[in-house]
Each structure stands twice: as structure tokens, then as C-alpha cells.
Scaffold this motif. Structure first.
Motif, mmCIF file in Angstrom:
data_model
loop_
_atom_site.group_PDB
_atom_site.id
_atom_site.type_symbol
_atom_site.label_atom_id
_atom_site.label_comp_id
_atom_site.label_asym_id
_atom_site.label_seq_id
_atom_site.Cartn_x
_atom_site.Cartn_y
_atom_site.Cartn_z
ATOM 1 N N LEU A 130 37.085 41.803 35.051
ATOM 2 C CA LEU A 130 36.705 42.026 36.444
ATOM 3 C C LEU A 130 37.090 40.865 37.352
ATOM 4 O O LEU A 130 37.228 41.034 38.568
ATOM 5 N N ASN A 131 37.251 39.684 36.772
ATOM 6 C CA ASN A 131 37.572 38.495 37.558
ATOM 7 C C ASN A 131 39.003 38.002 37.357
ATOM 8 O O ASN A 131 39.354 36.916 37.847
ATOM 9 N N ALA A 132 39.809 38.794 36.680
ATOM 10 C CA ALA A 132 41.210 38.429 36.484
ATOM 11 C C ALA A 132 41.941 38.475 37.825
ATOM 12 O O ALA A 132 41.844 39.460 38.555
ATOM 13 N N PRO A 133 42.677 37.426 38.191
ATOM 14 C CA PRO A 133 43.383 37.401 39.477
ATOM 15 C C PRO A 133 44.289 38.604 39.696
ATOM 16 O O PRO A 133 44.384 39.100 40.827
ATOM 17 N N THR A 134 44.922 39.099 38.643
ATOM 18 C CA THR A 134 45.817 40.250 38.793
ATOM 19 C C THR A 134 45.052 41.464 39.303
ATOM 20 O O THR A 134 45.501 42.158 40.233
ATOM 21 N N LEU A 135 43.885 41.745 38.720
ATOM 22 C CA LEU A 135 43.073 42.883 39.156
ATOM 23 C C LEU A 135 42.562 42.670 40.580
ATOM 24 O O LEU A 135 42.619 43.589 41.411
ATOM 25 N N LEU A 136 42.076 41.476 40.883
ATOM 26 C CA LEU A 136 41.520 41.208 42.213
ATOM 27 C C LEU A 136 42.591 41.329 43.291
ATOM 28 O O LEU A 136 42.323 41.837 44.386
ATOM 29 N N ASN A 137 43.797 40.892 42.983
ATOM 30 C CA ASN A 137 44.887 41.019 43.952
ATOM 31 C C ASN A 137 45.241 42.484 44.194
ATOM 32 O O ASN A 137 45.558 42.886 45.322
ATOM 33 N N LYS A 138 45.203 43.293 43.130
ATOM 34 C CA LYS A 138 45.481 44.728 43.279
ATOM 35 C C LYS A 138 44.420 45.394 44.142
ATOM 36 O O LYS A 138 44.731 46.234 44.993
ATOM 37 N N LEU A 139 43.159 45.030 43.921
ATOM 38 C CA LEU A 139 42.066 45.586 44.728
ATOM 39 C C LEU A 139 42.240 45.214 46.202
ATOM 40 O O LEU A 139 42.093 46.052 47.092
ATOM 41 N N HIS A 140 42.567 43.946 46.445
ATOM 42 C CA HIS A 140 42.760 43.491 47.818
ATOM 43 C C HIS A 140 43.925 44.224 48.481
ATOM 44 O O HIS A 140 43.847 44.608 49.656
ATOM 45 N N LYS A 141 44.988 44.432 47.728
ATOM 46 C CA LYS A 141 46.155 45.150 48.240
ATOM 47 C C LYS A 141 45.779 46.568 48.654
ATOM 48 O O LYS A 141 46.235 47.077 49.687
#
Length: 234
Positions: free
Chosen positions: A146-157
Motif C-alpha cells: 500500500l505504501n510502495a511508491p509505484t502504487l502511490l504514483n499510479k493512484l495520484h495519476k
């Protein structure tokens, strides 16, 4: 040498009330393990995803929990925040969310897009898969995902691209996003108001969909330093 700044660790969480089986002995031990890892950050304050109007009730529960007369409800505020606060000897928990009225809810935006811009909606979510808490996957490993930068960046996108839903003079996505950005900006503002000194170390427990945007606000403001949660979840 640059002067020291206060530090903020944003722990992107899932909403525990939406999951079954977290009261089992195994899951409770895993939550305790998570709390032990977060304790190493040595937060001076714990902020949570609750509106400030709920602060009195929240801290009454916290006081009773410290006295041993409150059984923790299944919510990350209590399961993680209260446990950690008790272990660190904190006097209170700090609600910093905002839930004002929005012009349009997300369901209405998605429904409009399905009827009018299905290709765009498909493009926005293309290739996105949200992690699941499966049997055999530990709470710690789930939090790492849940805190992986790759996932967070996708959510933000995804959130940024929701602004494309609609047409000229009919800004459907923005009708909801204006509320979403306002909410996250208020969280950011309230978070910074907790900083009393450069030695402050604040843990913010919040749904992980907020992680990237609040982090960007902090980084761009240069008010304090962002600490990556994965450095404590390993």
C-alpha cells in the motif's frame, strides 16, 4: 549544513472496518508487529483521518483505552494509532481530516463517464490493480504494498486524470476533484499546524489514496521533511 526540519511519516493505510477476520489472533499479532515497527520512528504526535470535530470523542476513547476500559474497534485509528500512542505514552491523538460538502460525488462522475466517455474512463484505469489482503499475506506485507511508491504514483495519476472527464464548460471530473483537492489541502494545513518545533516527528495514519497528494504538498511547501514509510516497514 541545512537546518533540521520537523519530520512527517505518512502511513498509507487500508480501512480496517471494511475487512473481516482482523480480530483473529494471527491478524492481531500482525497489527502489533506493525505498531512495533512504527514505534521505531518515535513519533511525537499521531495524526489520524478523522475530522477535528470528533477529537473530544476520539480522545475520550483513547483515555479509556489507556485505563483498560475500552476495547479497540476495528479501525486503523484505534488498532494502530491508539496502540502506538499508548506504547509511546502520548496524551492525545490528533484528528486532522475535513469532510465538507462536495458539488458531486465520485460515483456520479464515474457514472457520467461510463455513459459519455467510456474510452477515457478505461484509459484512466488501464493496467491498475489495487493490492488485496489475501489469506497468507501478512498485514506488514500488505502495508508495504500500500505504501510502495509505484502504487502511490499510479493512484495520484488516476486522480489527476479525472480532471479530463467532462467537456468544455461541463467540468464533471472537476466537480468532484475540487472537493478532493480541498480535503487534502486541509489535511496538509492541519498537519503542519501540529508542528511546534524542528524536533517534531509526526505520524499521519490515512487512507493510502491520500498519501501521494499530501506528500507532494509537504515536499513543495518545504515546511518539513517527508520520511518514507517503507524505511520502517522492512
Amino acid at each position: 549544513m541545512k537546518p533540521e526540519k520537523a519530520k512527517v511519516l505518512i502511513l498509507g493505510s487500508f480501512h480496517m472496518s471494511e475487512f473481516e477476520g482482523l480480530n483473529s489472533d494471527i491478524r492481531q499479532r500482525e497489527i502489533e508487529e506493525l505498531v512495533s515497527k512504527l514505534e521505531k520512528f518515535k513519533p511525537t504526535k499521531i495524526a489520524v483521518e478523522m475530522v477535528p470535530e470528533g477529537s473530544k470523542k476520539c480522545n475520550e476513547k483513547y483515555k479509556n483505552y489507556k485505563l483498560g476500559t475500552y476495547e479497540l474497534q476495528m479501525n486503523e485509528i484505534y488498532q494502530v494509532g491508539f496502540r502506538l500512542g499508548l506504547q509511546l505514552g502520548h496524551e492525545q491523538i490528533y484528528p486532522i481530516d475535513w469532510m465538507g460538502k462536495s458539488d458531486m460525488d465520485y460515483g456520479e462522475v464515474e457514472s457520467w463517464a461510463k455513459d459519455n466517455q467510456p474510452e477515457l474512463l478505461s484509459e484512466i484505469y488501464q493496467g491498475f490493480e489495487y493490492p488485496e489482503l489475501l489469506e497468507g499475506k501478512s498485514i506488514i506485507d500488505f502495508y508495504k504494498e500500500l505504501n510502495a511508491p509505484t502504487l502511490l504514483n499510479k493512484l495520484h495519476k488516476i486522480y489527476v486524470n479525472i480532471a479530463r472527464i467532462g467537456d468544455v464548460n461541463h467540468y464533471v471530473g472537476m466537480n468532484w476533484l475540487s472537493w478532493w483537492y480541498k480535503r487534502n489541502l486541509i489535511m496538509f494545513g492541519n498537519l503542519t499546524r501540529l508542528i511546534d518545533s524542528n524536533e517534531e516527528r509526526i505520524l499521519f495514519i490515512v487512507g493510502n489514496s491520500h498519501s501521494a497528494i499530501v506528500t507532494k504538498f509537504i515536499e513543495e511547501s518545504e515546511v518539513c521533511e517527508v520520511v518514507q514509510p517503507l524505511s520502517y516497514l522492512q
